[in-house]
Write an enzyme that holds these catalytic residues in place. Sequence first.
Site, mmCIF file in Angstrom:
data_model
loop_
_atom_site.group_PDB
_atom_site.id
_atom_site.type_symbol
_atom_site.label_atom_id
_atom_site.label_comp_id
_atom_site.label_asym_id
_atom_site.label_seq_id
_atom_site.Cartn_x
_atom_site.Cartn_y
_atom_site.Cartn_z
ATOM 1 N N SER A 1 8.671 58.513 117.386
ATOM 2 C CA SER A 1 7.702 59.597 117.219
ATOM 3 C C SER A 1 6.390 59.127 116.596
ATOM 4 O O SER A 1 5.375 59.821 116.694
ATOM 5 C CB SER A 1 8.302 60.722 116.366
ATOM 6 O OG SER A 1 8.605 60.258 115.064
ATOM 7 N N SER B 1 13.910 45.167 110.510
ATOM 8 C CA SER B 1 14.093 45.085 109.063
ATOM 9 C C SER B 1 12.713 45.135 108.417
ATOM 10 O O SER B 1 11.911 46.011 108.731
ATOM 11 C CB SER B 1 14.847 43.804 108.712
ATOM 12 O OG SER B 1 14.982 43.646 107.329
ATOM 13 N N TYR C 1 15.342 50.959 99.119
ATOM 14 C CA TYR C 1 14.806 50.535 100.416
ATOM 15 C C TYR C 1 15.082 49.062 100.650
ATOM 16 O O TYR C 1 15.556 48.667 101.728
ATOM 17 C CB TYR C 1 13.301 50.809 100.475
ATOM 18 C CG TYR C 1 12.651 50.244 101.715
ATOM 19 C CD1 TYR C 1 12.790 50.862 102.948
ATOM 20 C CD2 TYR C 1 11.914 49.064 101.654
ATOM 21 C CE1 TYR C 1 12.205 50.341 104.090
ATOM 22 C CE2 TYR C 1 11.326 48.534 102.780
ATOM 23 C CZ TYR C 1 11.471 49.173 104.003
ATOM 24 O OH TYR C 1 10.899 48.637 105.126
ATOM 25 N N LYS D 1 17.341 47.085 103.701
ATOM 26 C CA LYS D 1 16.809 46.057 104.597
ATOM 27 C C LYS D 1 17.517 44.713 104.408
ATOM 28 O O LYS D 1 17.743 43.978 105.380
ATOM 29 C CB LYS D 1 15.294 45.919 104.395
ATOM 30 C CG LYS D 1 14.522 47.143 104.847
ATOM 31 C CD LYS D 1 14.847 47.532 106.278
ATOM 32 C CE LYS D 1 14.049 48.720 106.773
ATOM 33 N NZ LYS D 1 14.392 49.100 108.163
#
Length: 270
Positions: free
Chosen positions: A11, A131, A145, A149
């Site tokens: 999106s 990643s 976060y 990753k």
Amino acid sequence: MTKVAIITGISSGMGHAAALYFQEQGFEVYGGARRMSRMQDLADKGIHVQELDLTDKLSIRQLVDHTVKEQGQIDVLINNAGYGEYGPLEEVPTENAKKQFEVNLFGANEITQFVLPVMRRQGYGRIVNVSSIGGDLYTPLGGWYHATKAGINMWSDVLDMEVKPFGIRSVIVQPGGTDTEWETVALSNARKNLQEDSPYEPLVSRAEKLTENMNFGATAEDLAHVFYKAATDVRPKRRYFNSITDHATVIFARTMPNAYRAIVSRIINN
């Protein structure tokens, strides 16, 4: 024969740019995101879009089944969808941390589990996992976060060893600073996660100021080209970077952790 790609998180940002670029290169592109309204331009260009929630197994299965029903194959899966739930580790609700793992890591695993039987029957396929250099680096406020990753890096490496005998490869793209809305969203979440009269408010304010002054050289379109290389290289590499600087920063952080920590601390506390 036309190749087929599924791309998640199309999106906006890198996913949106990748959907357009892969189509320009002759791919039949299928993909999704949570906000249908932001994919209308892709649908107008003939890209197959649907509402996709990576925390909803039925939603994921519908995308994969629809692709196979119409095309009979899946050449490439790009696990791009993800977001940043920033905030001090003491104050980020565990529920928010879990949601970030569900989208950034477990969601990638769910769709991959649906795609792998198709690729195995074909005897080939490429899984590109998006990643971040933040899988090897870290900064204050980004603890959860960075954990997602780092997790997807390890997950991808293990997956690659498991599926390589079937002609399938799993590789990682590690973007650095990119001119997208990601940073704004991540720091907006950081402020939302602050408790009343939080002792970490000055840290969030400094991080916001730093981000405002940053000049991100890479564009979403630049990363779309990196995605394409990772998806189509005849001899794929384990890691793909947009720039030498991104790669060098990862090497520096991994090989000189004390120096890296000192530099980050100096920057964030100035």
